[in-house]
Enzyme design. Structure first.
Site, short mmCIF file in Angstrom:
data_model
loop_
_atom_site.label_atom_id
_atom_site.label_comp_id
_atom_site.label_asym_id
_atom_site.label_seq_id
_atom_site.Cartn_x
_atom_site.Cartn_y
_atom_site.Cartn_z
N ASP A 1 45.84 7.38 -49.26
CA ASP A 1 44.73 7.05 -50.16
C ASP A 1 43.97 8.32 -50.52
OD1 ASP A 1 44.37 4.00 -50.52
OD2 ASP A 1 44.78 4.20 -48.38
N ASP B 1 38.21 1.08 -48.67
CA ASP B 1 38.86 -0.24 -48.74
C ASP B 1 40.38 -0.05 -48.86
OD1 ASP B 1 38.57 0.88 -51.25
OD2 ASP B 1 38.22 -1.03 -52.27
N ASP C 1 43.89 -1.07 -48.74
CA ASP C 1 44.51 -2.39 -48.78
C ASP C 1 46.02 -2.38 -48.69
OD1 ASP C 1 44.91 -1.35 -51.28
OD2 ASP C 1 43.70 -2.84 -52.34
N ASP C 2 46.66 -1.23 -48.50
CA ASP C 2 48.11 -1.23 -48.35
C ASP C 2 48.55 -0.20 -47.32
OD1 ASP C 2 48.95 1.40 -49.95
OD2 ASP C 2 47.45 0.34 -51.15
N TYR D 1 46.28 11.63 -50.46
CA TYR D 1 47.18 11.99 -51.55
C TYR D 1 47.40 13.50 -51.61
CZ TYR D 1 46.73 7.28 -53.57
OH TYR D 1 46.77 5.93 -53.80
N ARG E 1 40.28 -6.30 -54.14
CA ARG E 1 39.67 -5.86 -55.40
C ARG E 1 39.96 -6.79 -56.57
NH1 ARG E 1 42.29 0.21 -54.83
NH2 ARG E 1 41.79 0.50 -52.63
#
Length: 676
Positions: free
Chosen positions: A203, A209, A211-212, A315, A503
């Site tokens: 991320d 948040d 989420d994966d 990232y 989201r």
């Protein structure tokens, strides 16, 4: 008195009734007059006295009078008023409270009063307010009048771009109300314990948040096994509860530059459901096999699980490692490095598959604002999509393809993202344009997924983006449907997102449907017909709000560049009848270039919006996709717009004529008829 003579009034009424009438929409100008635009594309002049009865955008019935040998329109009956609730700024006139609408075509102050409970003493010059129009002259009332229902913020509040924009679109300003106590629901699900498997998250540095999470295996036979674990808020939120209804009402998390307003309480999105490193979390998972060529096998298995992310990666770090072989002092463990290697191989395979078999589009950078604590723009960063971004993106696309197939196969319904390709009424124009440039296609070909994808492969290898820019105007918009349909823009026969349930409310719906499949249920409630329209409307308002805040920040950030005459490189994105719209490549700002700033005599300039070109003296000088240099000439803070002009100079008409004469003379001198 004479003016109250009943006979005279009757005569006036008879004259009115005998006059021709036209329905149309009011268009204002920067001066005091306006026009009535009718459905048959006629335009009638409205003199300044008559314009005092109407506002820009009002739909009216007008009397067509002849005054001084000229047809003019007198608005007579209001069909639909354009303004009801609006945003404005307080203005004191003769110590009386007024509101000036924050709208480029509505400049007149409107008399006002405040609602009960809001004291006029709380308001000062320039304050931002919400008001409602309560009186309209065409309703037989004495002038315009409005009521202030809410004060948004003070005149010079630095947070105004966000608070005003949210109020304008009636969007939530605060997080959802949190609960005092959270417990996981009893969903009769068996959750597989995957806490020992090395899932990773990738991320942005500031993401909370998450989420994966992903787990990748490179198999000995050249295939890959990818497991996508997605955060599970429906483990805490039961359907049709107050919290669920709040999430549906919001539709999405609102992302604005520097600020976001979550769809779910942050305790859920940023904590209990966020797939944090070394924290056990409930997840909905999909495990699928991907072949060496990137093809996704139809063996996706959905299941519920408990997972524990073993590494929170960024990232930038992952991209530096893969693209350059190192990233400073950071280095992954052997297990995490194996995960990255396998995921990178999956990504390359999937990118190859999409490049050869699906629709692909040129990459454009994202522009990210860096703000100070006082909400001033410190810098604007250009974020290109690097390899780590693609790795996550390809994994999410894979997961959503699997969800689309699964929902279609089990139920025949869900929440699907669809795209029909080209607008059917524009297909003839599309085919003509493509064939004009050697594309050799037909409507029958472009109506298929394969044909649409093949076209975009061809567009991607053109020398310029001109044709791609023109073609985009003929494409339809992405829609949200509760029945499966192809997604032409992605080159896919079905696509259903479920990877962002923290989201997106539509993803929460798909989670519940996928869980029903996991539990073996064969009969579940179909999402209601309104959900697609609701989500599409939410998405539209959110995107407009994001753009409006962005425009406001650009105006703040670039206002000094006008005096400094800073030169920017820009790309031409649009051509309309008044000028062309360009994007500054350095920071993403949108700039309008009117014809009057290209050459002095606007009659020399022709803007062909259909072809996306600009001609000067009949010669094509600009077209869509061109990169040009511009300087900014004006910053309009009231309308949050930026005006610029090209740095290139064009010869005057007289100079062009001299050149033409000289060229003709040279041609005559060397023509075969004159040769010895």
């Amino acid at each position: 008195m004479f003016q109250n003579n009943p006979l005279l009034e009757k005569l006036k009424q008879q004259i009115k009734e005998s006059l021709p009438k036209k329905e149309g929409t009011i268009k204002t100008t920067e001066k005091f007059f306006g026009f009535l635009e009718t459905a048959d594309k006629n335009s009638y002049f409205i003199p300044p006295p008559y314009m005092k009865k109407v506002m820009h955008g009002d739909k009216v019935v007008a009397l067509i009078r002849t005054e001084k040998d000229k047809e003019v329109a007198e608005p007579n009956e209001l069909l639909e008023q354009s303004v009801d609730r609006f945003i404005g700024r307080v203005k004191m006139i003769h110590n009386r409270l007024n509101v000036v609408p924050d709208h480029p075509q509505l400049k007149d102050a409107i008399r006002t009063k405040t609602r009960r409970g809001l004291s006029p003493k709380e308001l000062t010059e320039g304050d931002w307010v919400v008001a409602k129009l309560t009186q309209h002259p065409l309703k037989g009332e004495n002038g315009f009048f409005c009521q202030i229902s809410e004060k948004i913020t003070d005149a010079n509040d630095s947070i105004a771009p966000w608070s005003v924009t949210l109020a304008r679109h009636d969007l939530p300003k605060k997080d959802p109300e949190p609960q005092n106590h959270w417990e996981m629901l009893d969903e009769s699900l068996i959750r597989t314990d995957l806490t020992q498997q090395p899932f990773i998250t990738i991320d942005g540095e500031s993401t909370t948040d998450m989420d994966d999470a992903l787990h990748s295996i490179a198999n000995d036979n050249g295939t890959f096994t990818l497991t996508i674990a997605i955060a599970d808020p429906t483990a805490y939120i039961a359907e049709n509860t107050e919290l669920d209804n709040q999430a549906r009402k919001r539709g999405f998390t609102i992302y604005l530059p520097g600020h976001n307003i979550p769809m779910l309480p942050r305790k859920l999105s940023d904590d209990l459901c966020s797939l944090r490193e070394d924290e056990v979390r409930p997840a909905l998972c999909c495990r699928v096999t991907i072949e060496a060529d990137g093809n996704i096998l139809d063996n996706a298995h959905f299941f519920s699980a408990l997972i524990k992310s073993q590494s929170r990666l960024s990232y930038d770090n992952v991209s530096e490692l893969i693209e350059n072989g190192s990233c400073g002092n950071w280095w992954p463990s052997k297990i995490i490095a194996e995960q990255l290697t396998a995921l990178h191989a999956i990504t390359k395979a999937r990118m190859h598959w999409r490049k050869t078999r699906a629709a692909t589009f040129p990459d454009y950078p994202d522009y990210r604002f860096e703000l100070s604590e006082d909400n001033d723009v410190i810098a604007i960063h250009v974020d290109t999509r690097r390899i780590a971004n693609r790795m996550v993106e390809e994994a999410m696309v894979t997961a959503n393809i699997c969800a689309g197939r699964t929902l279609r196969g089990h139920f025949g319904f869900g929440v699907f993202n669809t795209h029909t390709g080209f607008n059917s009424e524009k297909m003839v124009d599309v085919v003509e344009l493509i064939n004009q440039y050697g594309g050799k296609t037909s409507a029958e070909i472009l109506e298929t997924l394969e044909g649409f994808s093949t076209l975009h492969h061809w567009l991607n290898v053109q020398d310029t983006s001109y044709l791609d820019r023109r073609i985009r105007k003929f494409q339809s918009y992405t829609e949200i449907s509760n029945v499966p349909a192809p997604h032409f823009a992605m080159g896919l026969d079905v696509y259903a997102t479920w990877t962002s349930p923290l989201r997106k409310y539509g993803d929460m719906i798909n989670h519940r449907l996928l869980k029903a499949i996991v539990k073996g249920e064969t009969s579940v409630k179909i999402p209601d017909d309104m959900i697609g329209e609701e989500l599409a409307l939410h998405r539209k308002h959110h995107r407009i709000a994001e753009r409006q805040v962005t425009d406001w920040l650009y105006v703040r950030h670039l206002k000094d560049c006008v005096e400094e005459k800073t030169t920017f490189k820009a790309e031409i994105l649009d051509v309309n009848r008044a000028g062309m719209r360009v994007r500054l490549l350095e920071n993403g700002a949108m700039v309008f270039i009117p014809g009057t700033l290209i050459v002095d005599n606007k009659k020399r300039v022709e803007f062909n919006s259909e072809q996306g070109i600009v001609l000067i003296d009949g010669i094509k000088e600009f077209q869509l996709g061109n990169h040009i240099e511009v300087v900014l000439t004006d910053i309009k803070e009231a309308t949050r717009s930026i005006i610029g002009k090209p740095t290139c100079k064009f010869a005057t008409t007289a100079e062009r004529q001299k050149v033409d004469v000289l060229e003709d003379t040279i041609k005559n001198r060397i023509s075969p008829n004159n040769a010895k």
